[in-house]
Structures are given as structure tokens and as C-alpha cells.
Scaffold this motif. Structure first.
Motif, mmCIF file in Angstrom:
data_model
loop_
_atom_site.group_PDB
_atom_site.id
_atom_site.type_symbol
_atom_site.label_atom_id
_atom_site.label_comp_id
_atom_site.label_asym_id
_atom_site.label_seq_id
_atom_site.Cartn_x
_atom_site.Cartn_y
_atom_site.Cartn_z
ATOM 1 N N ALA A 182 0.672 -1.104 -0.142
ATOM 2 C CA ALA A 182 -0.051 -0.054 0.002
ATOM 3 C C ALA A 182 0.924 1.255 -0.149
ATOM 4 O O ALA A 182 0.520 2.194 -0.660
ATOM 5 N N ASN A 183 1.994 1.345 0.733
ATOM 6 C CA ASN A 183 2.647 2.482 0.870
ATOM 7 C C ASN A 183 4.266 2.676 0.507
ATOM 8 O O ASN A 183 4.696 3.496 0.424
ATOM 9 N N GLN A 184 4.692 1.133 0.128
ATOM 10 C CA GLN A 184 6.300 1.307 -0.144
ATOM 11 C C GLN A 184 6.242 0.437 -1.544
ATOM 12 O O GLN A 184 7.469 -0.330 -1.787
ATOM 13 N N PHE A 185 5.241 0.587 -2.301
ATOM 14 C CA PHE A 185 5.307 -0.262 -3.726
ATOM 15 C C PHE A 185 6.381 -0.256 -4.447
ATOM 16 O O PHE A 185 6.934 -1.150 -5.235
ATOM 17 N N GLU A 186 6.912 0.951 -4.919
ATOM 18 C CA GLU A 186 7.802 1.258 -5.645
ATOM 19 C C GLU A 186 8.951 0.570 -5.133
ATOM 20 O O GLU A 186 10.184 0.038 -5.993
ATOM 21 N N GLN A 187 9.437 0.997 -4.045
ATOM 22 C CA GLN A 187 10.763 0.242 -3.225
ATOM 23 C C GLN A 187 10.759 -1.345 -3.221
ATOM 24 O O GLN A 187 11.508 -1.907 -3.436
#
Length: 487
Positions: free
Chosen positions: A221-226
Motif C-alpha cells: 500500500a505505501n512502499q510499492f515502488e521500493q
């Protein structure tokens, strides 16, 4: 002075019968059975089962040439262009899927699983929800907007507009969003998502809550790119968890299905079976090849139709009505005899082609080691058996062979040749197999980039460029090094 160069394309001319024979050769077993049923339904002069040999011999000796076919019954082979008949633009269904289902040659029945389309399955699930008529119409429209991979690729605003213009349903985005949440409750979990991130979140939220699942939800939800870039060190710093905790969370994500509609892809069917067209066995150390018995039906020309033609020949009074009837009878008899002969030619072509492939790849079929597959192109087999390359291609592209090592698509045995450091020709299949083994044995904490893979294969005796490694890796559906990294 301008010099004009003219290029002429030589179009091969084939008779309608030759074209039909090539199409028969291309058919795999089950599609051939269906074609046979259609021919027998259309031609009452063609019958199944054995024919009385004496009667058959007697009929073959008789000639019925009392009259010639009318002008309109003749087809000029010179007017037939093979390119028009065999265009890839009209690829038949049997080329687009492996539509075989059993390896039995006898009459044993195979349980039949009636396929259900992906969208019909979703509609059936909607019937378990209590919805108003308008809500159901919107829900069904949303289901119809889901692609074969399970995603809705269009914006809610576009769907609202389409509902108004095409369905006469006037609604707003919040109302459609509300119904979309219901669609998200359907199985398989993740269906109806608008992107990969939402798809993974939907699946995680359907899981039983645990510490690992909760962390996985937060990451997606919050760190998808990482996460997608596999920046694990940054995730460890962000959440302040141990490597083991992060590893378990990532394992929860990696178990998810990024294409929830994929089980229904292809022909949008759940169940697909494969039946081999050939069977190769090893008997007393020797290879034994058999053509699936379903490709060798017993057929004969109808005795009743032969009798009708004989009666007409012996008749003194030949009315116009009788002549019209006998013209029909002769046409059907000729067609039946041609079809029987075409099936025999099909059997011979299939067997001769597969037999050549089996002997060319004898070492592989005896041992099952894919690295023993020799470089082999269509021309190699065509030259061995004296057939056209296109004929060999039709056998290889759509047929399966059962081997002691599993059922294989025949075209997978063909490959180009490359030189090893000894100057010997080796198959690209062999190189791909070794590349796959190297990647499987690598340290997943530090996956090998393509240039290092090229160096390793060079040390093993296969001097291959980095770009070739990248091409083979993609053909094997293996991601780049960064995406292979594990905790």
C-alpha cells in the motif's frame, strides 16, 4: 539513366485436393477426428468400419465413365493460389490452442469437463449477492469490462459515461465504486483490480491476518515502488524489522497471483487436455514409434451408393432425373474415395516425418537429456524424407509426441546451431538449458547480471555475447538479475 528492377513473386499453384490434403496434415489428432465427423456427416457415401474385401476389389476394377462431368463441376488448378488458401489471417482454431485430450488409442472414454468462460463464472458468482436491478446491471457491466488477465483497465469515469450511452443507466462515480467493491469480493481473489498494486492488495486483504500479512499489506500500500525495485535495505530501515520478518512478508507477496484471470486465458477455458499424436517408447534398447490410432480410422465407400451407380449403368432407360441423381452419386463417391486416399497420405506423411525426427534426435529420445538435442532445422528433416519444408512445418507446429520423459510439442525439438569453443555445432536448446542451470544455482542474494552469465558460459565452452544471453533469458521467461534477488 534509370535502371528499373522488377521483382516477380512466384506463386505456387496447387489443386483444391492438394490444399485440402495439406490442411489435413496440419490437423492434430482431436481436430482431425472432428474434421472426419464433419466429412462423414456431409458425405453419405463415406462410411466407417471395414469393407468386404471381395466387394471392394470388384468395385475398384469397375469404371463408370459413361459420361463426363459438366463444365461447372471442373476446377482449374491454375486458378488456385496457395497463398490465398493458407493465409495466416485465417488461422483455424486448432492452430491457436493445444486442443488434445487423451493418449488412448482405443474406445476408453475420457471424463469430459465442460468449460466455463471466465466472465460467465464471475456472473454466476454475482447471483449470490442481493442487488437491485440497477446495481446488478452495473455489476455485470463491470464484469464485462474485465480483461482476460482479470483487470479493469478503464477509468471509472469512462465506465460511468459508457453506462449512460450504451445501457441507459445514469449513475455517478461513487455508485460505481461501491459496486466495484462487490466485484472485488469475487473469486479468484484480486479480480477487477485496476492495476497490479490494487490486485496484490485485494489478495492480501483476503488472507487471514498475521504479522507477515499485515506488513505485506503496508509494504504494497505505501512502499510499492521500493518493493518492485527490491530496495530491501530501505524497507528494513523504514519498518525497523529484522531481515527474517521482512523476508516472510515478501514471501507472502510473492505467493500472490499477478494475473488472477490467467487460469482462464487462451481460449477463456478452465480445462485443457493434451493428447499426443505420436508415441515413442524404448523397447529392448531400441526406439519404437507409433502413430496415435485415432489418426488411422477404418473407412470405406458406401456399398449402397456403389449399387445405385451400378444399377444406373445397367439401366436402358436413362431419364434426365436419373442422370441428375447419378451425377450427385458419382460426385459423392469420388469425394469419398479421394478423402480415404488423403487420410492414407496424411498417415504416411505424419509417420515418415516423425520417424525422421526421432532418428535425428535418437540420443535425446534414448536418454532424455535435453543437452543431447542436436541442432535441427526444418530443412534437415525435409531433405531426409524428400518433402517440402512447409509440409514438415505443418507436422511440427501442431503435433505432440509422448516420450518416456513426458509429452512434448514437436516443434520444440527444432533449434539453430551455434559453435562452441571447439568449433563444434551445438544446439541453442543445449545452451539455454545450461544457462537455466547456472541461474538456478546462483546466489539469490547476489544474482548474476548478463555479462557475468556470458563469462560463465564462455568458461564452460560456449562463447556467447551478453545480448544473446539476454535474448535466451527472456525466451526462458527469466527476469533480469535485480528482479531475481531474494532476501
Amino acid at each position: 539513366m534509370l535502371k528499373q528492377n522488377l521483382q516477380f513473386k512466384l506463386s505456387q499453384k496447387l489443386s483444391p485436393q492438394q490444399i485440402q490434403l495439406m490442411k489435413l496434415i496440419q490437423l492434430p489428432t482431436q481436430a482431425f477426428e472432428q474434421r472426419l465427423k464433419e466429412e462423414m456427416n456431409e458425405n453419405p457415401a463415406l462410411e466407417g468400419g471395414k469393407e468386404d474385401d471381395e466387394y471392394a476389389d470388384e468395385f475398384e476394377k469397375e469404371e463408370f465413365d459413361d459420361y463426363e462431368e459438366d463444365e461447372y463441376d471442373r476446377i482449374d488448378a491454375e486458378d488456385i493460389n496457395i497463398d490465398e488458401y493458407l493465409s495466416d489471417d485465417e488461422t483455424p482454431d486448432y492452430k491457436l490452442q493445444a486442443n488434445n485430450y487423451s493418449d488412448d488409442d482405443d474406445d476408453r472414454e475420457v471424463p469430459f469437463a465442460a468449460p466455463v468462460t471466465f466472465h460467465q463464472d464471475l456472473i454466476n458468482q454475482l447471483n449470490t449477492f442481493i442487488l437491485s436491478d440497477e446495481e446488478r446491471d452495473i455489476a455485470e457491466f463491470l464484469v464485462g469490462s474485465i480483461d482476460d488477465m482479470g483487470y479493469i483497465r478503464r477509468s471509472i469515469a469512462d465506465i460511468v459515461d459508457d453506462l449512460a450511452f450504451t445501457q441507459g443507466i445514469y449513475t455517478d462515480e461513487p455508485s460505481v465504486e461501491k459496486i466495484l467493491h462487490i466485484v472485488h469480493e469475487l473469486e479468484p481473489s484480486g479480480v477487477g483490480a485496476r492495476d497490479l498494486q490494487e490486485c496484490l492488495l485485494l489478495q492480501l486483504k483476503h488472507k487471514t491476518p498475521t504479522e507477515s500479512v499485515d506488513l505485506a499489506i503496508d509494504i504494497v500500500a505505501n512502499q510499492f515502488e521500493q518493493f518492485t525495485k527490491k530496495h530491501y535495505e530501505k524497507l528494513l530501515q523504514k519498518y525497523g524489522v529484522s531481515q527474517e520478518q521482512l523476508k516472510k512478508a515478501i514471501e507472502e507477496i510473492e505467493k500472490l497471483n499477478p494475473k488472477p484471470g490467467g487460469a482462464f486465458s487462451g481460449n477463456n477455458k478452465i480445462v485443457e487436455h493434451v493428447v499426443p499424436d505420436f508415441i515413442i517408447r524404448i523397447i529392448d534398447g531400441e526406439l519404437d514409434l507409433n502413430l496415435n490410432g485415432r489418426n488411422a480410422p477404418e473407412l470405406h465407400v458406401s456399398k449402397d451408393y456403389q449399387d445405385m451407380l451400378r444399377t444406373y449403368k445397367d439401366s436402358r432407360d436413362k431419364s434426365n432425373a436419373q442422370k441428375d441423381a447419378v451425377q450427385f452419386i458419382k460426385q459423392k463417391l469420388d469425394s469419398a474415395k479421394w478423402f480415404i486416399d488423403a487420410i492414407r497420405q496424411r498417415q504416411e506423411t505424419l509417420f515418415v516425418t516423425m520417424n525422421a525426427i526421432m532418428h535425428y534426435q535418437q540420443e535425446y529420445f534414448l536418454e532424455g537429456d535435453e543437452t543431447k538435442l542436436r541442432p535441427m532445422i526444418l530443412k534437415d528433416i525435409a531433405d531426409m524424407i524428400g518433402l517440402d519444408i512447409s509440409t514438415v512445418s505443418r507436422v511440427a507446429n501442431s503435433k505432440y509426441v509422448e516420450t518416456p520423459y513426458g509429452t512434448k510439442l514437436i516443434k520444440d525439438f527444432f533449434s539453430e546451431a551455434m559453435k562452441n569453443d571447439q568449433g563444434e555445432d551445438v544446439s541453442t536448446i543445449e545452451i539455454k538449458k545450461i544457462l537455466q542451470q547456472v541461474i538456478e544455482e546462483e546466489d539469490k542474494k547476489k544474482p548474476l547480471p548478463d555479462d557475468q552469465l556470458a563469462d560463465i558460459l564462455k568458461d564452460k565452452g560456449y562463447p556467447i555475447a551478453r545480448r544473446t544471453i539476454a535474448k535466451y533469458r527472456e525466451q526462458l521467461d527469466i527476469p533480469v538479475a535485480r528482479m531475481r534477488k531474494k532476501m
